[in-house]
Design a protein around this motif. Structure first.
Motif, PDB file in Angstrom:
ATOM      1  N   LEU A 163     -17.575 -26.964   1.368  1.00 39.75           N
ATOM      2  CA  LEU A 163     -17.732 -26.793  -0.078  1.00 39.75           C
ATOM      3  C   LEU A 163     -18.134 -28.130  -0.667  1.00 39.75           C
ATOM      4  CD1 LEU A 163     -17.284 -25.367  -2.875  1.00 39.75           C
ATOM      5  CD2 LEU A 163     -14.877 -26.085  -2.693  1.00 39.75           C
ATOM      6  N   VAL A 164     -19.133 -28.118  -1.568  1.00 38.93           N
ATOM      7  CA  VAL A 164     -19.571 -29.339  -2.236  1.00 38.93           C
ATOM      8  C   VAL A 164     -19.410 -29.158  -3.741  1.00 38.93           C
ATOM      9  CG1 VAL A 164     -21.465 -30.936  -2.642  1.00 38.93           C
ATOM     10  CG2 VAL A 164     -21.202 -29.870  -0.393  1.00 38.93           C
ATOM     11  N   GLY A 165     -18.627 -30.047  -4.353  1.00 40.16           N
ATOM     12  CA  GLY A 165     -18.449 -30.035  -5.795  1.00 40.16           C
ATOM     13  C   GLY A 165     -19.518 -30.887  -6.460  1.00 40.16           C
ATOM     14  N   ALA A 166     -20.499 -30.219  -7.058  1.00 43.06           N
ATOM     15  CA  ALA A 166     -21.536 -30.884  -7.848  1.00 43.06           C
ATOM     16  C   ALA A 166     -21.373 -30.436  -9.293  1.00 43.06           C
ATOM     17  CB  ALA A 166     -22.923 -30.515  -7.309  1.00 43.06           C
ATOM     18  N   ASP A 167     -20.116 -30.316  -9.713  1.00 40.59           N
ATOM     19  CA  ASP A 167     -19.788 -29.634 -10.961  1.00 40.59           C
ATOM     20  C   ASP A 167     -19.397 -30.569 -12.091  1.00 40.59           C
ATOM     21  OD1 ASP A 167     -17.552 -30.186  -9.379  1.00 40.59           O
ATOM     22  OD2 ASP A 167     -16.431 -28.437 -10.026  1.00 40.59           O
ATOM     23  N   GLY A 169     -18.607 -34.157 -14.593  1.00 38.55           N
ATOM     24  CA  GLY A 169     -17.514 -35.071 -14.864  1.00 38.55           C
ATOM     25  C   GLY A 169     -16.161 -34.408 -15.005  1.00 38.55           C
ATOM     26  N   ARG A 170     -16.143 -33.166 -15.443  1.00 37.11           N
ATOM     27  CA  ARG A 170     -14.878 -32.424 -15.550  1.00 37.11           C
ATOM     28  C   ARG A 170     -14.675 -31.527 -14.328  1.00 37.11           C
ATOM     29  NH1 ARG A 170     -17.017 -32.376 -20.849  1.00 37.11           N
ATOM     30  NH2 ARG A 170     -15.662 -33.387 -22.396  1.00 37.11           N
ATOM     31  N   SER A 171     -15.091 -31.983 -13.203  1.00 35.84           N
ATOM     32  CA  SER A 171     -15.141 -31.214 -11.958  1.00 35.84           C
ATOM     33  C   SER A 171     -13.875 -30.407 -11.662  1.00 35.84           C
ATOM     34  CB  SER A 171     -15.401 -32.170 -10.793  1.00 35.84           C
ATOM     35  OG  SER A 171     -15.277 -31.512  -9.555  1.00 35.84           O
ATOM     36  N   PHE A 172     -14.054 -29.095 -11.542  1.00 34.38           N
ATOM     37  CA  PHE A 172     -12.966 -28.215 -11.115  1.00 34.38           C
ATOM     38  C   PHE A 172     -12.602 -28.518  -9.663  1.00 34.38           C
ATOM     39  CE2 PHE A 172     -11.715 -24.285  -8.911  1.00 34.38           C
ATOM     40  CZ  PHE A 172     -10.572 -23.944  -9.628  1.00 34.38           C
ATOM     41  N   VAL A 173     -13.603 -28.797  -8.856  1.00 32.38           N
ATOM     42  CA  VAL A 173     -13.350 -29.077  -7.437  1.00 32.38           C
ATOM     43  C   VAL A 173     -12.487 -30.323  -7.298  1.00 32.38           C
ATOM     44  CG1 VAL A 173     -14.427 -29.686  -5.231  1.00 32.38           C
ATOM     45  CG2 VAL A 173     -15.469 -27.926  -6.681  1.00 32.38           C
ATOM     46  N   ARG A 174     -12.851 -31.377  -8.001  1.00 34.72           N
ATOM     47  CA  ARG A 174     -12.090 -32.631  -7.910  1.00 34.72           C
ATOM     48  C   ARG A 174     -10.657 -32.448  -8.400  1.00 34.72           C
ATOM     49  NH1 ARG A 174     -14.597 -35.652 -11.608  1.00 34.72           N
ATOM     50  NH2 ARG A 174     -12.907 -35.245 -13.090  1.00 34.72           N
ATOM     51  N   SER A 175     -10.490 -31.782  -9.532  1.00 32.53           N
ATOM     52  CA  SER A 175      -9.142 -31.620 -10.084  1.00 32.53           C
ATOM     53  C   SER A 175      -8.293 -30.720  -9.210  1.00 32.53           C
ATOM     54  CB  SER A 175      -9.219 -31.066 -11.515  1.00 32.53           C
ATOM     55  OG  SER A 175      -9.841 -29.791 -11.546  1.00 32.53           O
ATOM     56  N   THR A 176      -8.880 -29.685  -8.603  1.00 27.04           N
ATOM     57  CA  THR A 176      -8.128 -28.803  -7.711  1.00 27.04           C
ATOM     58  C   THR A 176      -7.617 -29.560  -6.496  1.00 27.04           C
ATOM     59  OG1 THR A 176      -9.412 -26.871  -8.420  1.00 27.04           O
ATOM     60  CG2 THR A 176      -8.256 -26.701  -6.307  1.00 27.04           C
ATOM     61  N   GLY A 290     -22.511 -36.586  -7.277  1.00 32.71           N
ATOM     62  CA  GLY A 290     -22.944 -36.703  -8.665  1.00 32.71           C
ATOM     63  C   GLY A 290     -21.807 -37.042  -9.610  1.00 32.71           C
ATOM     64  N   ASP A 291     -21.881 -36.487 -10.821  1.00 33.12           N
ATOM     65  CA  ASP A 291     -20.897 -36.808 -11.857  1.00 33.12           C
ATOM     66  C   ASP A 291     -19.489 -36.366 -11.481  1.00 33.12           C
ATOM     67  OD1 ASP A 291     -22.946 -37.857 -13.316  1.00 33.12           O
ATOM     68  OD2 ASP A 291     -22.972 -36.312 -14.866  1.00 33.12           O
ATOM     69  N   ALA A 292     -19.339 -35.470 -10.548  1.00 35.86           N
ATOM     70  CA  ALA A 292     -18.001 -35.119 -10.068  1.00 35.86           C
ATOM     71  C   ALA A 292     -17.342 -36.311  -9.374  1.00 35.86           C
ATOM     72  CB  ALA A 292     -18.075 -33.935  -9.107  1.00 35.86           C
ATOM     73  N   ALA A 293     -18.163 -37.237  -8.872  1.00 34.98           N
ATOM     74  CA  ALA A 293     -17.658 -38.405  -8.154  1.00 34.98           C
ATOM     75  C   ALA A 293     -17.673 -39.673  -8.995  1.00 34.98           C
ATOM     76  CB  ALA A 293     -18.481 -38.635  -6.882  1.00 34.98           C
ATOM     77  N   HIS A 294     -18.512 -39.720 -10.028  1.00 35.38           N
ATOM     78  CA  HIS A 294     -18.632 -40.942 -10.831  1.00 35.38           C
ATOM     79  C   HIS A 294     -19.240 -40.610 -12.191  1.00 35.38           C
ATOM     80  CE1 HIS A 294     -22.814 -40.540  -9.501  1.00 35.38           C
ATOM     81  NE2 HIS A 294     -22.370 -40.564  -8.261  1.00 35.38           N
ATOM     82  N   ILE A 295     -18.689 -41.182 -13.248  1.00 38.33           N
ATOM     83  CA  ILE A 295     -19.292 -41.070 -14.570  1.00 38.33           C
ATOM     84  C   ILE A 295     -19.359 -42.460 -15.186  1.00 38.33           C
ATOM     85  CG2 ILE A 295     -18.653 -38.667 -15.020  1.00 38.33           C
ATOM     86  CD1 ILE A 295     -16.329 -39.684 -16.697  1.00 38.33           C
TER      87      ILE A 295
END
Length: 500
Positions: A163-167, A169-176, A290-295
């Motif tokens: 699974l790749v979170g490209a979602d 700055g407010r990434s659901f993947v990252r927060s989960t 992307g922004d899921a990893a850095h803003i």
């Protein structure tokens, strides 16, 4: 309705990062799905600068000419004085292309046009974005990821290897995953809006009250459209009227001009500037891009470009692992890309500080041509080199000539999902062909000729050297003729095996 489906990679988010990754997987034949929770494509201009390094990537992806045709180059910036007079200057340094660096100027292309071209390329490869599909939960184990998706047609469960979170700055993947996103809020709030207006020319990027964070405002014509992009800092608190009437009033108040009239607003956003970096880019079988990893602040036009390059780095590695390369190859994604993002955050913040002082000129540091991975575990030198081109560096371009007499560029030899091995004054048979590897030799009985000396100028090879170029255009290895065993071992470790 609940369905259970299986795929190789599930990409969550269809912005520039997700689209780049999708193109990379599609052209390698890796099964995947690209889902986007919005019901339609993003229609704003947020990321409008395409840097030279990203232009090189777009050439490899087969879209550079379409991106150039969609947009244009940056106009001069016109800075207005209090008395209404102005001074003009270039936004970026005027540098000429070279044989090693054929793309020399950033492009100005609204994000929605860039992503439109990317979707066209993806469609050519037989894939469409699945809009209105929201990732609402996932679990992972050693075999893969089980994702739950909510869509208009009902709920479904998808089993994917990765699974790749490209979602964003407010990434659901990252927060989960509970991945930390430390950094700081930079104390600047701003608006950005795409508008149709009258009363001002399209031949300049109009800038007012530079150096004043209370009254600063810019109007940039968006190439390839009838739109202007308005950018302006705003108070940290309170509502802002971003209707046509509200923006017209803001322009009048900040410029002292009543002739500029906003006729319509197609997209507008108010946002707080932050600089944040994810603690890690990988959690088992889940990755952030992307922004899921850095803003970061938008200064310097680094964001979309860094996001594209994240996905470009991860794409070939995911494809290699799904076809037999060791899983450890995927660890090099964070190893290589996270330090790049950390440096980019520092640059964007420095440029924001300069903008606060009224300085908006950008140099080579924003072009991203000097980014490399010299400390990467994927950088091999045998023997070790002390100067010149090093393993991990960007592979330069060079005009050469084929043995049949036709001109060709190294970038044309590199283009595609394969690795490229360049030999200089070597015995061609000393490294055997293998699937996923293309071999070209300079010298007697070679298939390419360094007629203008540009290859030697850029690569500074010694007779007997082999230069291995990765699928993403970086030098993987430089080895001498007596070290071909190390080269063959390296190829096996990255999944380029001698077996068919």
């Amino acid at each position: 309705m609940t369905t259970n489906l299986t795929t190789g990679v599930l990409i969550c988010g269809a912005g520039a990062a997700g689209l780049t990754l999708a193109i990379e997987l599609a052209r390698r034949g890796v099964p995947f799905r690209l889902i986007e929770k919005m019901n339609e494509p993003f229609n704003g201009s947020r990321g409008k600068g395409i840097q030279p390094r990203t232009q090189e990537i777009f050439e490899d992806l087969g879209i550079i000419d379409r991106v150039v045709a969609a947009g244009g180059i940056y106009p001069p910036q016109r800075e207005y004085r209090e008395d209404g007079s102005y001074a003009e200057s270039a936004v970026v340094e005027d540098v000429q292309p070279t044989p090693a660096e054929p793309y020399h100027l950033p492009l100005l292309v609204p994000q929605f046009l860039t992503e439109g071209v990317m979707r066209e390329r993806l469609a050519e490869l037989g894939v469409q974005v699945e809009y209105g599909c929201e990732l609402v939960g996932f679990d992972q184990d050693e075999d893969g990821v089980t994702a739950r998706i909510a869509a208009g047609a009902g709920a479904e469960t998808v089993h994917a290897r990765y699974l790749v979170g490209a979602d964003g700055g407010r990434s659901f993947v990252r927060s989960t995953l509970g991945i930390g996103f430390p950094g700081k809020t930079l104390g600047v709030r701003a608006i950005v809006a795409d508008v149709i207006l009258t009363g001002i020319e399209r031949n300049a990027w109009h800038r007012f009250n530079e150096g004043s964070m209370e009254r600063q405002l810019s109007l940039c014509p968006l190439a390839g459209t009838e739109l202007f992009q308005i950018q302006a800092p705003i108070p940290l608190e309170g509502d802002v009227d971003m209707s046509a009437a509200g923006l017209t009033a803001m322009v009048a108040e900040r410029t002292g001009r009543n002739d500029v009239q906003i006729k319509s607003v197609s997209w507008a956003s108010a946002y707080n500037m932050n600089a944040r970096l994810a603690d890690r880019y990988r959690d088992g079988r889940v990755f952030l891009v992307g922004d899921a990893a850095h803003i970061h602040p938008p200064t310097g036009g680094q964001g979309l470009n860094t996001s594209v390059q994240d996905a470009y780095n991860l794409g070939w590695k995911l494809a290699a692992v799904t076809t037999g390369a060791p899983d450890a190859l995927l660890d090099s994604y964070e190893e290589e890309r996270r330090p790049v993002a950390a440096a980019m955050l520092g640059l964007a913040t420095k440029l924001l500080d300069a903008l606060k002082r009224g300085e908006n000129r950008r140099g080579r540091e924003v072009h991203q041509l000097d980014i490399g991975y010299p400390e990467s575990s994927l950088a091999l030198e045998a023997p070790e080199r002390s100067d010149g081109l090093l393993a991990g560096d960007r592979a330069p371009d060079a005009p050469v000539r084929g043995a049949a007499g036709q001109p060709i560029r190294l970038f044309e030899l590199f283009a595609g999902p394969h690795w490229t091995l360049l030999g200089y004054g070597v015995a061609p048979a000393s490294v055997s062909p293998r699937p996923g590897l293309r071999v070209h030799v300079f010298g007697q009985s070679g298939d390419v000729i360094d007629e203008g000396g540009h290859f030697v100028d850029a690569y500074a090879p010694s007779p007997g050297d082999w230069v291995l170029v990765r699928p993403d255009g970086y030098i993987g290895a430089i080895v001498a003729s007596g070290e071909t065993a190390a080269l063959k071992k390296y190829l096996n470790e990255v999944g380029v095996n001698s077996r068919a």
